[in-house]
Design a protein around this motif. Structure first.
Motif, short mmCIF file in Angstrom:
data_model
loop_
_atom_site.label_atom_id
_atom_site.label_comp_id
_atom_site.label_asym_id
_atom_site.label_seq_id
_atom_site.Cartn_x
_atom_site.Cartn_y
_atom_site.Cartn_z
N VAL A 1 1.05 -1.15 -0.09
CA VAL A 1 0.03 -0.03 0.04
C VAL A 1 1.03 1.36 -0.04
CG1 VAL A 1 -1.73 1.24 1.17
CG2 VAL A 1 -1.72 -1.20 1.47
N THR A 2 0.95 1.89 -1.17
CA THR A 2 2.02 2.92 -1.26
C THR A 2 1.76 4.05 -0.70
OG1 THR A 2 0.97 3.54 -3.51
CG2 THR A 2 2.57 1.76 -3.48
N ARG A 3 0.51 4.69 -0.58
CA ARG A 3 0.12 6.15 0.05
C ARG A 3 -0.60 6.16 1.41
NH1 ARG A 3 -3.46 8.80 -5.20
NH2 ARG A 3 -1.78 8.59 -6.93
N GLU A 4 -0.09 4.96 2.11
CA GLU A 4 -0.56 5.10 3.62
C GLU A 4 0.54 4.50 4.25
OE1 GLU A 4 -4.12 3.03 4.21
OE2 GLU A 4 -5.35 4.34 2.86
N GLY A 5 0.94 5.33 5.12
CA GLY A 5 2.29 4.85 6.35
C GLY A 5 1.88 3.76 7.06
N GLU A 6 0.54 3.39 7.48
CA GLU A 6 0.44 2.64 8.54
C GLU A 6 -1.31 2.20 8.14
OE1 GLU A 6 -1.31 5.91 11.69
OE2 GLU A 6 0.37 4.61 12.12
N PRO A 7 -1.40 1.07 8.73
CA PRO A 7 -3.08 0.52 8.32
C PRO A 7 -4.03 1.73 8.77
CG PRO A 7 -2.01 -1.13 9.45
CD PRO A 7 -0.93 -0.10 9.61
N SER A 8 -5.04 1.82 7.83
CA SER A 8 -6.06 2.74 8.44
C SER A 8 -6.99 2.65 9.55
CB SER A 8 -7.01 2.98 7.13
OG SER A 8 -8.44 3.80 7.27
N ALA A 9 -7.25 3.50 10.21
CA ALA A 9 -8.06 3.39 11.55
C ALA A 9 -9.52 3.26 11.25
CB ALA A 9 -7.78 4.37 12.60
N ALA A 10 -9.97 3.49 10.08
CA ALA A 10 -11.27 3.48 9.78
C ALA A 10 -11.83 2.00 9.49
CB ALA A 10 -11.57 4.31 8.56
N ARG A 11 -13.09 1.87 10.15
CA ARG A 11 -13.63 0.39 10.15
C ARG A 11 -14.29 0.30 8.67
NH1 ARG A 11 -13.67 -4.28 13.24
NH2 ARG A 11 -15.38 -5.50 12.57
N LYS A 12 -13.71 -0.80 7.95
CA LYS A 12 -14.15 -1.18 6.57
C LYS A 12 -15.47 -2.11 6.63
CE LYS A 12 -10.67 1.01 4.60
NZ LYS A 12 -9.85 1.19 6.19
#
Length: 720
Positions: free
Chosen positions: A512-523
């Motif tokens: 995942v190139t545009r995020e430095g860490e996993p997203s905190a948003a619930r999918k």
């Protein structure tokens, strides 16, 4: 007594069948080389002084019949032989991997490695470059031989005409004849359902590159042809010739209209214009119809025989595509993903067989009645015999509107009219994957879709034949955001299959190139939408039935035979009595239009009859599919790769564990492709790349440079 093959497995070909296929390949190669030799000899004295008089004496036919025999019949013969070869070809031969693993690509590996990566020609192999140089050499020879012969017997015809002007007129005329050689090949690569493409291992997408090359060559030559004639007319005070339409020789106005149509297609096909205004390019390319029409009127029916084989094959293919596109297909369900990608699942006839990386063209009238979009088939006809799937990612206005349309429907049911063309693929592509020791698949964004079908096919192959050892698999997928990780969910069919995938030696490296860490948003997990069928809906089926290749060969042979009978009757009973009168000559334009009319009638009549005949045989299958009305209870798709606060979502089933353990997700950087590819061990490593042009060029550069001679590169590109 001969052993009966087990159910679901195919009998390996006998020695006689293998010998017959080899003989057909040899025959096709000899006839094609002979056709090229005729082109090479045509501008010489050997043809005009020796071959032509003898052929006229032996056959008793006129110049048009001789041209058909030398320039049209060989190509159609190769086409029919290719159809028979593909009909006899046994896909799924269990002994194929053992035969190909040791020698697969070794003898031709050096010729198939990328040679030119960045440039106007795109990614080019030594084999492609060699064929391009041979074509250029043939064009140069063809033109120089013609001009040399013309200059040797040149005569001044007009008062005050100078020698250079006479030579310019001859040179201009032969430029037009030379361009006809490019047009003779121009339509062959874009006949999507052609038997010639799989005969040489090409897909309809890969062959578009050759159509572009030939189109550029043809337009350069034709533009020079037109400019030379304008210069000649202007220098000899004959500029009014541009407005003349001769009755029994070259029609200048028709030639100018041909050139204008060609220039319009050429200008709109430039990469910058095509990528920014694709619809302009698409609709402008329909000018090929007046281009062919005015070209025939310009040169006359005899000279049109040069380009007739390509036009004939393309006309049959286009007619079949039109007939298939008139049928509304049965859309069973759709799987909606949080990344706004949608998987469309169509009902499929079990007799329809296709290979991984096949392409399906889809039209949804409620979104756009005119637009057709190509998508890679993600399902496997072996693993999922009754279903065909494609994945549509939201990248443009059409795809976004499709996602909104599907997502607005209730889960319990709805209607969505869809038409398709295809699927189109190369022969034996699926068994080719088994010939590698290791297979590396590099994708960017939606470029992962071809590899979904590859993995599903390998799942089937590894379970269907106990003696087959699937290659070690490495899937390197690059996404912009973590939301796109749900594309990995599509590795598992809606009907399940996690336990089957666990049989593969599979490793997945996701970046995942545009995020430095996993997203905190619930999918939110994906959901399914089931569709209600209309009475007229039919499963996706072979356009010419289960014996499609054999039927296609019969259609080509029959339609050409009908065309010859009609033309012979026209010539003998209508044109010849007029031409036999010394005071009358039958007009070129009328004769050409009648020939084109007979061409269209023979192609449309025979192709339509074959389509309707085969459609009658599929009525029972259609009834079975239509009997399933409404949604069928099914397990909710397993969401494997949704992230929340850096922690994986709780699994819904334990069988998903092996697939998750094989998956590593990296954030904030791109993959080190060079290190990954050079670190793969094995003597025979396949490298497939699908995605943006920059990624394709990077992978091709790695495979083409330095010591990794074990890397065999294959590009899957949809950048037209």
């Amino acid at each position: 007594m001969e052993d009966t093959p087990a159910k679901g497995k195919k009998r390996p070909p006998s020695a006689a069948e293998a010998a017959a296929r080899s003989a057909m390949l040899l025959l096709a190669a000899v006839v094609f080389v002979g056709w090229l030799v005729v082109w090479a000899v045509f501008p010489t004295r050997t043809y005009s002084s020796t071959w032509a008089p003898k052929l006229a004496t032996l056959t008793g036919f006129g110049k048009q019949a001789i041209r058909m025999m030398l320039f049209v019949f060989p190509v159609l013969l190769v086409y029919v032989v290719a159809c028979v070869y593909l009909h006899l070809h046994k896909e799924g031969d269990p002994d194929a991997p053992s035969r190909t693993r040791g020698g697969f690509s070794r003898r031709m590996a050096a010729w198939r490695r990328p040679l030119l990566v960045r440039g106007p020609l795109g990614i080019v192999t030594p084999m492609e470059l060699a064929f391009l140089l041979m074509l250029l050499a043939l064009l140069v020879w063809f033109y120089s031989a013609y001009v040399t012969a013309e200059f040797a017997k040149i005569r001044i015809k007009l008062p005050g005409e100078k020698l250079w002007q006479a030579r310019l007129e001859k040179a201009a005329r032969r430029l037009g004849t030379t361009g006809s050689l490019c047009v003779a090949l121009l339509f062959l690569p874009v006949a999507r359902g052609s038997a010639l493409l799989p005969l040489v291992g090409l897909t309809s997408e890969a062959s578009v590159k050759y159509h572009v090359w030939l189109g550029n060559l043809a337009m350069v030559i034709f533009t020079a042809h037109g400019l030379c004639y304008i210069t000649f007319w202007a220098s000899t005070d004959q500029i009014d010739e541009m407005l003349k339409w001769a009755k029994t020789r070259m029609a200048n106005v028709a030639g100018e209209l041909t050139l204008l149509c060609g220039l319009a297609m050429w200008a709109t096909a430039l990469p910058r214009v095509r990528r920014r205004m694709f619809e302009l390019f698409y609709y402008a390319h329909h000018l090929y119809v007046p281009f062919v029409l005015f070209c025939a009127l310009h040169v006359g029916v005899t000279a049109f025989c040069f380009v007739l084989p390509g036009v004939f094959v393309f006309a049959i293919d286009r007619c079949l595509r039109f007939l298939q596109s008139r049928t509304r297909v049965r859309l069973v369900s759709a799987r909606l993903l949080p990344s706004q990608a949608v998987e469309l699942n169509f009902a499929k006839s079990p007799c329809l067989r296709y290979n991984p990386t096949s392409t399906l063209f889809v039209n949804v009238p409620s979104v756009s009645r005119l637009q057709w979009h190509p998508f890679t088939v993600t399902s496997s006809s072996s693993l999922e015999p009754d279903k065909l799937s494609v994945v549509v990612t939201s990248r443009g206005s059409w795809t976004r509107k499709l996602y909104e349309t599907v997502s607005s429907l209730p889960p319990s049911g709805g209607h969505l009219a869809v038409s398709v063309e295809g699927p189109y693929c190369a022969a034996a592509a699926s068994t080719r994957f088994l010939g590698y020791d290791s297979l590396v698949m590099v994708s960017g964004g939606s470029g992962i879709t071809p590899f979904i079908s590859v993995i599903r096919e390998l799942v089937h192959q590894s379970g269907a034949a106990e003696t087959v050892q699937a290659p070690r698999l490495l899937l390197v997928c690059v996404f912009k955001t973590s939301a796109e990780l749900d594309m990995l969910d599509l590795l598992v069919p809606v009907t399940g299959g996690l336990s089957a995938i666990s049989r593969l030696d599979l490793r997945i490296e996701a970046f995942v190139t545009r995020e430095g860490e996993p997203s905190a948003a619930r999918k939110q997990p994906g959901r399914e939408v089931w569709f209600k069928p209309w009475p007229s809906d039919a499963p996706v089926a072979p356009v010419l039935g289960s014996s499609g290749w054999l039927c296609l060969g019969a259609v080509v042979a029959s339609s050409f035979a009908v065309f010859l009978v009609l033309v012979a009757a026209l010539q003998r009973f209508y044109i010849y009595p007029i031409d036999g009168d010394t005071n009358h000559v039958y007009p070129w334009a009328a004769r050409t239009m009648l020939n084109l009319l007979f061409l269209g009638a023979s192609v449309a009549g025979v192709t339509g009859a074959a389509f309707l005949w085969n459609k009658r045989g599929s009525v029972d299958e259609d009834i079975k599919v239509k009997s399933v009305d409404g949604p069928t209870p099914a397990m909710s798709p397993v969401a494997l790769f949704h992230w929340a606060g850096g922690v994986e979502r709780e699994l819904e089933s334990l069988p998903a564990q092996p697939l998750l353990q094989a998956t590593n997700v990296h954030f904030g950087h791109r993959p080190d492709l060079k290190g990954m590819l050079l670190g793969i061990e094995g003597e025979n490593v396949g490298v497939m790349a699908s995605g943006p042009q920059g990624m394709l060029e990077e992978v091709a550069t790695i495979c083409s440079s330095g010591p990794p001679s074990n890397l065999h590169f294959q590009c899957i590109s949809f950048t037209w």
